[in-house]
Design a protein around this motif. Structure first.
Motif, PDB file in Angstrom:
ATOM      1  N   LYS A 235      18.097  46.055   5.278  1.00 36.38           N
ATOM      2  CA  LYS A 235      18.479  45.155   6.500  1.00 36.38           C
ATOM      3  C   LYS A 235      19.741  46.010   7.203  1.00 36.38           C
ATOM      4  O   LYS A 235      19.523  46.082   8.430  1.00 36.38           O
ATOM      5  N   LYS A 239      19.275  47.427  10.788  1.00 37.68           N
ATOM      6  CA  LYS A 239      20.134  47.025  11.844  1.00 37.68           C
ATOM      7  C   LYS A 239      20.888  48.082  12.583  1.00 37.68           C
ATOM      8  O   LYS A 239      20.851  48.096  13.808  1.00 37.68           O
ATOM      9  N   ASP A 252      20.707  38.160  14.007  1.00 38.70           N
ATOM     10  CA  ASP A 252      19.429  38.275  13.115  1.00 38.70           C
ATOM     11  C   ASP A 252      18.102  38.010  13.870  1.00 38.70           C
ATOM     12  O   ASP A 252      17.080  38.400  13.131  1.00 38.70           O
ATOM     13  N   SER A 256      15.048  40.478  13.241  1.00 40.48           N
ATOM     14  CA  SER A 256      13.475  39.972  12.926  1.00 40.48           C
ATOM     15  C   SER A 256      12.655  40.804  14.019  1.00 40.48           C
ATOM     16  O   SER A 256      11.427  41.125  13.677  1.00 40.48           O
ATOM     17  N   VAL A 259      12.155  44.489  13.271  1.00 35.74           N
ATOM     18  CA  VAL A 259      11.586  44.734  12.090  1.00 35.74           C
ATOM     19  C   VAL A 259       9.838  44.357  12.350  1.00 35.74           C
ATOM     20  O   VAL A 259       8.968  44.992  11.785  1.00 35.74           O
ATOM     21  N   TRP A 290       6.181  36.617   4.296  1.00 40.50           N
ATOM     22  CA  TRP A 290       7.966  36.793   4.568  1.00 40.50           C
ATOM     23  C   TRP A 290       8.348  35.706   5.547  1.00 40.50           C
ATOM     24  O   TRP A 290       9.607  35.135   5.197  1.00 40.50           O
ATOM     25  N   SER A 294      11.047  32.846   4.391  1.00 36.83           N
ATOM     26  CA  SER A 294      12.278  32.740   5.248  1.00 36.83           C
ATOM     27  C   SER A 294      12.903  31.623   5.463  1.00 36.83           C
ATOM     28  O   SER A 294      14.279  31.022   5.273  1.00 36.83           O
ATOM     29  N   MET A 309      15.865  38.957   6.557  1.00 31.70           N
ATOM     30  CA  MET A 309      15.592  40.240   5.741  1.00 31.70           C
ATOM     31  C   MET A 309      15.651  39.948   4.223  1.00 31.70           C
ATOM     32  O   MET A 309      15.315  40.914   3.632  1.00 31.70           O
TER      33      MET A 309
END
Length: 660
Positions: A235, A239, A252, A256, A259, A290, A294, A309
């Motif tokens: 993460k 970032k 966040d 997201s 990524v 994923w 989450s 993450m």
């Protein structure tokens, strides 16, 4: 005569200037003036004031030498007769590499010019022996030499050319008798003591669980414990790549998106330098998993459809020092090589390793002898601390912050020091074990698929007599001398067609998939080659074929090193990563029940068969790369800047020329 004429013209000018502005002088004045002018004439026209200008003064550094310098075959030191404050340093260069009379280089902040013109200490012009007079006392040199070799014992030492072990030679000692007699004494083969065993696993390839599973700096997906915002987590690294400046706060949701954009590139089929990189649609399964996970995590949660993450099953395998990838500081600002953090993906349950590694490969934004050696010393000093000492991770964290943080390279995309991010996976589709490479795009500020360096497009490796394989053979045959010297870079295009690949994998479409390991007969280990028989698609030189194939991503991760795809293997939590024989000198993991082949047994040298079944030099197929890196780091930290030993290192240091 030119100097004399210039002097007389100047005196005439002075005389005319004097007579134009003054009354006509008396005889006494004329005599005094004539005496003065004669004095000027004698002074300014003396030999010392009108020496021919030294051509070496205007010689400039050749920046191309930073990554591809001429390499001295040997370096000597010699006393200067009747002068205790200077020493001659003499280097022998192959005339095919260097034909010029002069070569300029930097010794830290000072420019030196080595000469082969028969002047100023150089004995004979054009003999390939280049000389420079260095301002250092004999006492200073002897002390530096004593400090450098302290604790060193005579014995054998592995000698490397590139990655390959080419000799196991006795270490020479400095010939003080010759030196004291005013003769040349070689320092080319003088080495510091053997490296401490801890240097490899403390300062070069760190896989200890007390580091890679440190709960204050890493995250354990399986137990959902640790620090998701720790400095070594997937993460945090992502970032830092997503931020466009150190003050940019990446939310966040923005993370997201960044990524998701990265992993989403396996859903499309981008064209990279003319090669279609086919989609590997199995990534859909992982992305859906994923996103669903989450929403099951404890608050704070990301919006539906975003990826937290904490939900991505990744494990840190290793933190790797690649100072050995640096350039030659003697010919430019140079750099401190690379440093890498290696992760593996886990299966959706989070506790089983998956065949997918992700490598963050950072350029270290330091230059200059002092800064690079200080950084190298930081790595080297880690070997003084046991893994149980909290200082180890504190000091390692201070090292990694120098390249992982946003803002460490202000002039690069997103102010990131990332050189490239590489993936090596056998998860998302067919054929197996595809390697890809990504850079931060300066327009979109996201990771974008780019060419895999030193590796042509897949079609050039079909090993049949067609136009593409003929082009591969033509490239290798045309550049044979440079390949044998490891002085080549695979170009984007060759013979007017796109050449460098958009990805690499260990299979040939539509030919059968090759095993990465094994013997050349039976299951064919993966490698690059033209046709097996003479013709327009045949590679003429066995060694050139081997060196070229070893330089590719897929050849290095396959048959050229008997590696089972990954140099650092995916492992479950609680297990330290295992490594390939290429790195350690002993066979790595078996693949599909096939054990990597080591021809000469347990001697800490991985000796592999030529995967093409050709007669390449066996010394080109002997590996223990961690030993090579350890020797390099040891030499780097032991020779002080602006010393004769530092100059020797510059003259003999060949940048690796490989991307791995």
């Amino acid at each position: 005569m030119a100097g004399l004429r210039y002097c007389i013209i100047n005196i005439k000018t002075v005389f005319c200037f004097h007579t134009d502005l003054q009354p006509k002088p008396t005889g006494m004045t004329i005599n005094k003036t004539a005496t003065l002018l004669l004095s000027i004439l004698i002074t300014c026209c003396s030999c010392n004031n009108f020496k021919k200008k030294d051509a070496a003064v205007d010689v400039k550094l050749n920046p191309a030498f930073e990554m591809d310098p001429p390499i001295a075959e040997d370096v000597w030191v010699q006393r200067v007769k009747n002068d205790e404050h200077y020493l001659l340093v003499i280097a022998q260069f192959n005339k095919e590499q260097l034909q010029e009379k002069f070569v300029a280089l930097n010794l830290d902040t000072a420019k030196l010019v080595m000469r082969d013109d028969g002047e100023q200490g150089d004995e004979h012009a054009g003999d390939g022996l280049y000389t420079v007079k260095v301002n250092t006392t004999i006492k200073e040199f002897e002390q530096q030499l004593a400090d450098y070799t302290k604790g060193s014992n005579p014995g054998k030492r592995l000698v490397f050319k590139g990655h390959s072990i080419v000799a196991d030679s006795m270490m020479p000692v400095f010939d003080r008798v010759k030196f004291d007699a005013g003769e040349r004494a070689s320092i080319g083969g003088i080495f510091p003591p053997r490296v401490h065993a801890a240097l490899k696993d403390h300062s070069l390839m760190i896989t200890d669980l007390r580091v890679v599973e440190d709960p204050t700096r890493t995250w354990n997906f399986c137990t959902q414990a640790g620090n998701i915002d720790g400095p070594w987590t997937f993460k945090t690294l992502m970032k830092n790549l997503a931020a466009t400046s150190p003050t940019d706060v990446v939310t966040d949701v923005e993370l997201s998106d960044f990524v998701s954009s990265f992993f989403g590139q396996w859903l499309s089929s981008p064209i990279v330098n003319g090669e279609t990189v086919n989609a590997r649609s199995a990534i859909v399964r992982d992305l859906q998993s994923w996103r669903a996970r989450s929403q099951l995590l404890p608050p704070p949660r990301v919006p539906v459809g975003a990826i937290d993450m904490r939900a991505i099953p990744v494990k840190l395998l290793a933190i790797v020092n690649r100072l050995d990838l640096r350039g030659n500081a003697g010919y430019g600002s140079s750099n401190a090589g690379e440093a890498r953090l290696v992760f593996c993906m886990m299966t959706p349950d989070g506790c089983t390793p998956s065949n997918f590694t992700i490598i963050f490969e950072y350029g270290v934004p330091l230059s200059g002898c002092g800064a690079v050696k200080a950084y190298a010393t930081e790595w080297s000093n880690l070997s003084n601390y046991p893994f149980t000492d909290p200082q180890f991770n504190i000091r390692l964290n201070a090292i990694t912050d120098q390249f992982t943080l946003c803002g460490t390279s202000p002039l690069r995309p997103n102010q990131s020091s990332l050189n490239q991010l590489r993936t090596d996976e056998f998860v998302f589709g067919d054929p197996p074990w595809e390697l890809r490479e990504f850079n931060i795009d300066n327009t979109t500020h996201r990771l974008k698929s780019v060419t895999v360096k030193q590796t042509p497009a897949v079609k050039y490796n079909e090993k049949v007599n067609n136009a593409d394989v003929q082009n591969l053979a033509a490239y290798i045959n045309t550049n044979q001398a440079r390949i044998l010297a490891n002085r080549y870079t695979v170009p984007l295009t060759f013979n007017g067609t796109a050449f460098l690949g958009g990805h690499a994998f260990t299979g040939r479409t539509p030919f059968p998939i090759l095993s990465p390991v094994g013997t050349p007969s039976g299951i064919e280990p993966f490698h690059w080659n033209g046709t097996a028989t003479a013709g327009p698609a045949f590679i003429n030189n066995d060694d050139a074929r081997q060196i070229f194939s070893l330089g590719t991503c897929s050849g290095c991760h396959g048959g050229e090193t008997q590696t089972g795809f990954t140099m650092i293997d995916p492992v479950p939590y609680g297990t330290a990563a295992t490594m390939s024989g290429f790195l350690t000198g002993t066979p790595g993991r078996a693949v599909a029940g096939i054990t990597p082949v080591d021809l000469d047994g347990n001697n800490n040298i991985m000796t592999v068969p030529d995967p093409a079944g050709r007669a390449s030099n066996i010394n080109l197929r002997m590996f223990n790369d961690l030993q090579r890196r350890a020797d390099d780091l040891n030499m780097l930290v032991r020779s002080p800047c602006m010393s004769i030993l530092d100059l020797r290192d510059i003259l003999m240091f060949k940048p690796l020329g490989f991307v791995h």
